[in-house]
Design a protein around this motif. Structure first.
Motif, PDB file in Angstrom:
ATOM      1  N   VAL A   1       0.844  -1.197   0.000  1.00  0.00           N
ATOM      2  CA  VAL A   1       0.000   0.000   0.000  1.00  0.00           C
ATOM      3  C   VAL A   1       0.877   1.244   0.000  1.00  0.00           C
ATOM      4  CG1 VAL A   1      -1.820   1.258   1.220  1.00  0.00           C
ATOM      5  CG2 VAL A   1      -1.840  -1.249   1.198  1.00  0.00           C
ATOM      6  N   GLY A   2       1.987   1.195   0.745  1.00  0.00           N
ATOM      7  CA  GLY A   2       2.907   2.330   0.765  1.00  0.00           C
ATOM      8  C   GLY A   2       3.509   2.609  -0.599  1.00  0.00           C
ATOM      9  N   ALA A   3       3.905   1.552  -1.316  1.00  0.00           N
ATOM     10  CA  ALA A   3       4.474   1.729  -2.655  1.00  0.00           C
ATOM     11  C   ALA A   3       3.420   2.224  -3.636  1.00  0.00           C
ATOM     12  CB  ALA A   3       5.074   0.413  -3.134  1.00  0.00           C
ATOM     13  N   PHE A   4       2.201   1.758  -3.467  1.00  0.00           N
ATOM     14  CA  PHE A   4       1.103   2.218  -4.325  1.00  0.00           C
ATOM     15  C   PHE A   4       0.864   3.711  -4.128  1.00  0.00           C
ATOM     16  CE2 PHE A   4      -3.663   2.130  -5.231  1.00  0.00           C
ATOM     17  CZ  PHE A   4      -3.495   2.119  -6.611  1.00  0.00           C
ATOM     18  N   ARG A   5       0.920   4.149  -2.879  1.00  0.00           N
ATOM     19  CA  ARG A   5       0.790   5.586  -2.589  1.00  0.00           C
ATOM     20  C   ARG A   5       1.883   6.374  -3.303  1.00  0.00           C
ATOM     21  NH1 ARG A   5       3.702   8.878   0.550  1.00  0.00           N
ATOM     22  NH2 ARG A   5       2.710  10.770   1.390  1.00  0.00           N
ATOM     23  N   GLU A   6       3.117   5.899  -3.205  1.00  0.00           N
ATOM     24  CA  GLU A   6       4.230   6.603  -3.839  1.00  0.00           C
ATOM     25  C   GLU A   6       4.049   6.685  -5.351  1.00  0.00           C
ATOM     26  OE1 GLU A   6       6.751   8.228  -2.190  1.00  0.00           O
ATOM     27  OE2 GLU A   6       5.411   7.754  -0.523  1.00  0.00           O
ATOM     28  N   TRP A   7       3.557   5.602  -5.952  1.00  0.00           N
ATOM     29  CA  TRP A   7       3.340   5.602  -7.396  1.00  0.00           C
ATOM     30  C   TRP A   7       2.253   6.604  -7.802  1.00  0.00           C
ATOM     31  CZ3 TRP A   7      -0.907   3.718 -10.434  1.00  0.00           C
ATOM     32  CH2 TRP A   7      -0.657   3.743 -11.820  1.00  0.00           C
ATOM     33  N   ILE A   8       1.169   6.646  -7.040  1.00  0.00           N
ATOM     34  CA  ILE A   8       0.085   7.584  -7.352  1.00  0.00           C
ATOM     35  C   ILE A   8       0.580   9.024  -7.291  1.00  0.00           C
ATOM     36  CG2 ILE A   8      -2.102   8.532  -6.493  1.00  0.00           C
ATOM     37  CD1 ILE A   8      -2.826   5.675  -5.583  1.00  0.00           C
ATOM     38  N   LEU A   9       1.370   9.348  -6.267  1.00  0.00           N
ATOM     39  CA  LEU A   9       1.819  10.724  -6.055  1.00  0.00           C
ATOM     40  C   LEU A   9       3.033  11.101  -6.897  1.00  0.00           C
ATOM     41  CD1 LEU A   9       1.370  10.914  -2.180  1.00  0.00           C
ATOM     42  CD2 LEU A   9      -0.008  12.086  -3.907  1.00  0.00           C
ATOM     43  N   ASP A  10       3.679  10.134  -7.516  1.00  0.00           N
ATOM     44  CA  ASP A  10       4.855  10.422  -8.340  1.00  0.00           C
ATOM     45  C   ASP A  10       4.472  11.381  -9.461  1.00  0.00           C
ATOM     46  OD1 ASP A  10       7.016  10.288 -10.225  1.00  0.00           O
ATOM     47  OD2 ASP A  10       7.590   8.340  -9.389  1.00  0.00           O
ATOM     48  N   ASP A  11       5.260  12.426  -9.652  1.00  0.00           N
ATOM     49  CA  ASP A  11       4.987  13.396 -10.709  1.00  0.00           C
ATOM     50  C   ASP A  11       4.924  12.745 -12.083  1.00  0.00           C
ATOM     51  OD1 ASP A  11       4.861  15.452  -8.891  1.00  0.00           O
ATOM     52  OD2 ASP A  11       6.922  16.135  -9.230  1.00  0.00           O
ATOM     53  N   ALA A  12       5.630  11.633 -12.244  1.00  0.00           N
ATOM     54  CA  ALA A  12       5.664  10.958 -13.544  1.00  0.00           C
ATOM     55  C   ALA A  12       4.393  10.156 -13.815  1.00  0.00           C
ATOM     56  CB  ALA A  12       6.882  10.041 -13.621  1.00  0.00           C
ATOM     57  N   THR A  13       3.587   9.888 -12.778  1.00  0.00           N
ATOM     58  CA  THR A  13       2.355   9.113 -12.943  1.00  0.00           C
ATOM     59  C   THR A  13       1.234  10.053 -13.373  1.00  0.00           C
ATOM     60  OG1 THR A  13       3.062   7.559 -11.232  1.00  0.00           O
ATOM     61  CG2 THR A  13       0.732   7.556 -11.833  1.00  0.00           C
ATOM     62  N   THR A  14       0.633   9.773 -14.513  1.00  0.00           N
ATOM     63  CA  THR A  14      -0.385  10.654 -15.080  1.00  0.00           C
ATOM     64  C   THR A  14      -1.799  10.169 -14.764  1.00  0.00           C
ATOM     65  OG1 THR A  14      -0.509   9.415 -17.164  1.00  0.00           O
ATOM     66  CG2 THR A  14       1.186  11.155 -16.990  1.00  0.00           C
ATOM     67  N   GLY A  15      -2.735  11.039 -15.017  1.00  0.00           N
ATOM     68  CA  GLY A  15      -4.134  10.656 -14.869  1.00  0.00           C
ATOM     69  C   GLY A  15      -4.517   9.531 -15.805  1.00  0.00           C
ATOM     70  N   GLU A  16      -3.953   9.521 -16.982  1.00  0.00           N
ATOM     71  CA  GLU A  16      -4.230   8.454 -17.943  1.00  0.00           C
ATOM     72  C   GLU A  16      -3.727   7.106 -17.423  1.00  0.00           C
ATOM     73  OE1 GLU A  16      -4.643  12.271 -19.712  1.00  0.00           O
ATOM     74  OE2 GLU A  16      -2.879  11.401 -18.692  1.00  0.00           O
ATOM     75  N   GLN A  17      -2.571   7.122 -16.766  1.00  0.00           N
ATOM     76  CA  GLN A  17      -2.053   5.874 -16.194  1.00  0.00           C
ATOM     77  C   GLN A  17      -2.928   5.387 -15.047  1.00  0.00           C
ATOM     78  OE1 GLN A  17       1.961   7.589 -15.630  1.00  0.00           O
ATOM     79  NE2 GLN A  17       2.771   5.752 -16.631  1.00  0.00           N
ATOM     80  N   LEU A  18      -3.413   6.312 -14.245  1.00  0.00           N
ATOM     81  CA  LEU A  18      -4.310   5.930 -13.151  1.00  0.00           C
ATOM     82  C   LEU A  18      -5.616   5.383 -13.700  1.00  0.00           C
ATOM     83  CD1 LEU A  18      -3.678   8.927 -10.728  1.00  0.00           C
ATOM     84  CD2 LEU A  18      -2.948   6.571 -10.407  1.00  0.00           C
ATOM     85  N   ALA A  19      -6.118   5.989 -14.770  1.00  0.00           N
ATOM     86  CA  ALA A  19      -7.356   5.505 -15.379  1.00  0.00           C
ATOM     87  C   ALA A  19      -7.175   4.103 -15.948  1.00  0.00           C
ATOM     88  CB  ALA A  19      -7.815   6.470 -16.471  1.00  0.00           C
ATOM     89  N   ALA A  20      -5.995   3.813 -16.442  1.00  0.00           N
ATOM     90  CA  ALA A  20      -5.742   2.519 -17.075  1.00  0.00           C
ATOM     91  C   ALA A  20      -5.809   1.363 -16.086  1.00  0.00           C
ATOM     92  CB  ALA A  20      -4.378   2.532 -17.767  1.00  0.00           C
ATOM     93  N   VAL A  21      -5.570   1.627 -14.802  1.00  0.00           N
ATOM     94  CA  VAL A  21      -5.564   0.539 -13.813  1.00  0.00           C
ATOM     95  C   VAL A  21      -6.780   0.573 -12.891  1.00  0.00           C
ATOM     96  CG1 VAL A  21      -3.048   0.425 -13.823  1.00  0.00           C
ATOM     97  CG2 VAL A  21      -4.196   1.838 -12.100  1.00  0.00           C
ATOM     98  N   ARG A  22      -7.706   1.519 -13.121  1.00  0.00           N
ATOM     99  CA  ARG A  22      -8.788   1.692 -12.141  1.00  0.00           C
ATOM    100  C   ARG A  22      -9.645   0.442 -11.959  1.00  0.00           C
ATOM    101  NH1 ARG A  22     -11.912   6.151 -15.714  1.00  0.00           N
ATOM    102  NH2 ARG A  22     -10.481   7.444 -14.486  1.00  0.00           N
ATOM    103  N   GLN A  23      -9.813  -0.373 -12.998  1.00  0.00           N
ATOM    104  CA  GLN A  23     -10.605  -1.591 -12.840  1.00  0.00           C
ATOM    105  C   GLN A  23      -9.858  -2.673 -12.067  1.00  0.00           C
ATOM    106  OE1 GLN A  23     -13.795  -1.696 -13.490  1.00  0.00           O
ATOM    107  NE2 GLN A  23     -13.672   0.408 -14.261  1.00  0.00           N
ATOM    108  N   GLY A  24      -8.584  -2.425 -11.794  1.00  0.00           N
ATOM    109  CA  GLY A  24      -7.820  -3.336 -10.946  1.00  0.00           C
ATOM    110  C   GLY A  24      -7.704  -2.841  -9.517  1.00  0.00           C
ATOM    111  N   ILE A  25      -8.428  -1.789  -9.198  1.00  0.00           N
ATOM    112  CA  ILE A  25      -8.408  -1.208  -7.852  1.00  0.00           C
ATOM    113  C   ILE A  25      -9.749  -1.478  -7.186  1.00  0.00           C
ATOM    114  CG2 ILE A  25      -8.176   0.919  -6.508  1.00  0.00           C
ATOM    115  CD1 ILE A  25      -6.564   2.074  -8.865  1.00  0.00           C
ATOM    116  N   THR A  26      -9.738  -2.167  -6.072  1.00  0.00           N
ATOM    117  CA  THR A  26     -10.969  -2.392  -5.327  1.00  0.00           C
ATOM    118  C   THR A  26     -11.221  -1.222  -4.375  1.00  0.00           C
ATOM    119  OG1 THR A  26      -9.902  -3.528  -3.465  1.00  0.00           O
ATOM    120  CG2 THR A  26     -10.565  -4.886  -5.372  1.00  0.00           C
ATOM    121  N   PRO A  27     -12.451  -1.072  -3.897  1.00  0.00           N
ATOM    122  CA  PRO A  27     -12.726  -0.009  -2.932  1.00  0.00           C
ATOM    123  C   PRO A  27     -11.847  -0.080  -1.688  1.00  0.00           C
ATOM    124  CG  PRO A  27     -14.777  -0.849  -3.828  1.00  0.00           C
ATOM    125  CD  PRO A  27     -13.687  -1.734  -4.356  1.00  0.00           C
TER     126      PRO A  27
END
Length: 466
Positions: free
Chosen positions: A93-119
């Motif tokens: 979970v800590g690494a996932f947080r870092e990836w989300i907040l990384d400046d290099a991670t875009t909204g498009e990249q977050l959208a691409a994995v959203r169906q792999g994210i549970t509530p």
């Protein structure tokens, strides 16, 4: 799972994932009321440390509520896209947080994995974020939806006109709605909470709002926020339903207390979309559902199963996600101080709800609100509204003078919408903005704006007579 850690010689051991999630949560009076909150700040930090080291796979493999006894849990597992989840499974979970907040991670990249994210994953990572983190992360994500107009485009801030009336007087409702329209509000929806749960009353409101939209050719949608069964009864009578509304929660038993289940929601959506196909209306999209959520709803129904408020709110978002909604709204401070005690807790919950919903792919709005017995005021509402606007919130409420005279709570006003849009260079929905300009409410000077407003109010008399 390793569910223990030591801080300065003190050993903390947690009984399971549910306890870790609850005790890692920021302070909430509702979690305290439910008896699941951390007892000390040190225990809260310990829970956050343990949570940060759990993998996303461990969270998915340990449902917080048994799927054999809860249809929401089954829905969440059924929704999970195995291919999208595969590269995430081994992340902590800590690494996932870092990836989300990384400046290099875009909204498009977050959208691409959203169906792999549970509530539960979304809730877990939110618990490791500061308020600023929640704003920065959510600001990356845009969720665009379409019904009679387009919402969610970057740079757009929508407003729901909420012209509630204590006696459901249609003239009062339409006058308040027209007033909001002249301030550039109403692009998200013109949505009325009826004071009376009656098919006759709701049908009258739906037909009145439809006449208003038709008379002024407004590119927006209407909604009467009655129970889904009442709205569907109106639909049977031929009343126009643009958006089908329902409040939802994060457990089967909480939804049952609202008088709904997943089957009813599916049937309702299908019936409304079928009705759209029969109407002589220009639809720019096929999204026809409007859901409202809010931390504490499952606890207030005694249906929380020992799970904390934020995790249950995320699960409510999981329910909403299954129905491809046009709007989702967290009514963040509405239930009262028993669940969110003061402005600090309300602000935190609003930022959490918005981020978690956006991460899951929902078109999130927030009713920045509070009850009159909470330790909050209009200044704290201003603070949260500005933070959420910076975070890219899809829409807010527009209530006359911020004071809802029917629901008896405080929200945000038409004037607040104008100020926030001006301050942050945000605009209404594109189709709605073109309509405002054509009506004389674009970049008009004060005198021109007043003349245009008078024209609209004079024309409203014709609508009322209809």
């Amino acid at each position: 799972m390793n569910l223990a850690t030591t801080i300065r010689g003190e050993r903390f051991t947690f009984a399971g994932l549910v306890e870790v999630l609850a005790k890692a949560n920021e302070e909430k009076s509702g979690d305290q009321l439910a008896g699941v909150a951390a007892r000390t700040e040190r225990e809260r930090v310990a829970a956050k440390i343990v949570l940060s080291e759990l993998t996303l796979g461990e969270i998915v493999d340990n449902p917080v509520i048994d799927p054999d006894h809860d249809e929401v849990s089954r829905l969440i597992l059924d929704q999970l896209d195995a291919a999208a989840f595969r590269p995430l499974r081994g992340l902590t979970v800590g690494a996932f947080r870092e990836w989300i907040l990384d400046d290099a991670t875009t909204g498009e990249q977050l959208a691409a994995v959203r169906q792999g994210i549970t509530p539960e994953i979304a809730a877990a990572v939110a618990k490791l974020m500061s308020n600023k983190d929640l704003v920065v992360a959510a600001a990356k994500i845009r969720v665009v939806t379409r019904c009679r107009n387009t919402m969610g485009v970057r740079g757009v801030l929508g407003i729901r006109v909420q012209p509630n009336h204590p006696s459901d007087d249609l003239g009062g409702i339409l006058l308040s709605a027209a007033d909001g329209l002249t301030y550039g509000c109403g692009d998200a929806v013109i949505g009325v909470n009826p004071a009376t749960e009656s098919v006759d009353v709701v049908e009258n409101i739906l037909r009145g709002l439809d006449r208003l939209i038709d008379a002024f050719a407004i590119p927006t949608q209407a909604c009467c926020l009655a129970h889904i069964t009442t709205q569907l009864a109106c639909l049977e009578r031929g009343a126009p339903v643009d958006l089908l509304f329902q409040s939802v929660a994060g457990t089967e038993s909480a939804n049952r207390s609202f008088g709904v289940d997943l089957t009813l929601l599916r049937e309702g959506r299908e019936r409304v979309l079928e009705s759209h196909d029969r109407r002589d209306v220009v639809w720019v999209g096929r999204q026809a559902m409007y859901f409202e959520t809010g931390q504490g709803s499952a606890l207030s129904a005694a249906a929380h199963h020992g799970v904390d408020q934020l995790t249950l709110e995320a699960r409510a978002h999981g329910v909403a996600r299954a129905f491809d909604p046009f709007l989702v709204n967290s009514v963040v401070g509405f239930i009262g101080p028993e669940y969110l005690f003061d402005e600090r807790q309300i602000i935190r919950a609003g930022l959490e709800d918005h981020f978690v919903g956006k991460l899951l792919g929902l078109p999130m709005g927030v009713d920045v609100c509070y009850t009159n017995h909470a330790a909050a005021d209009q200044n704290s509402a201003d603070n949260l509204q500005l933070l959420l606007a910076a975070a890219g919130c899809n829409f807010f409420m527009g209530v006359p003078c911020s004071d809802d005279v029917m629901l008896n709570y405080q929200s945000t006003s038409y004037h607040d919408a104008v100020a926030v849009r001006s301050l942050l260079s945000l605009r209404p929905a594109p189709e709605f903005e073109a309509w405002l300009t054509a009506r004389g409410f674009g970049a008009a000077r004060a005198v021109e704006w007043a003349e245009a407003r008078d024209r609209v109010l004079r024309q409203l008399e014709t609508v009322l007579r209809g």
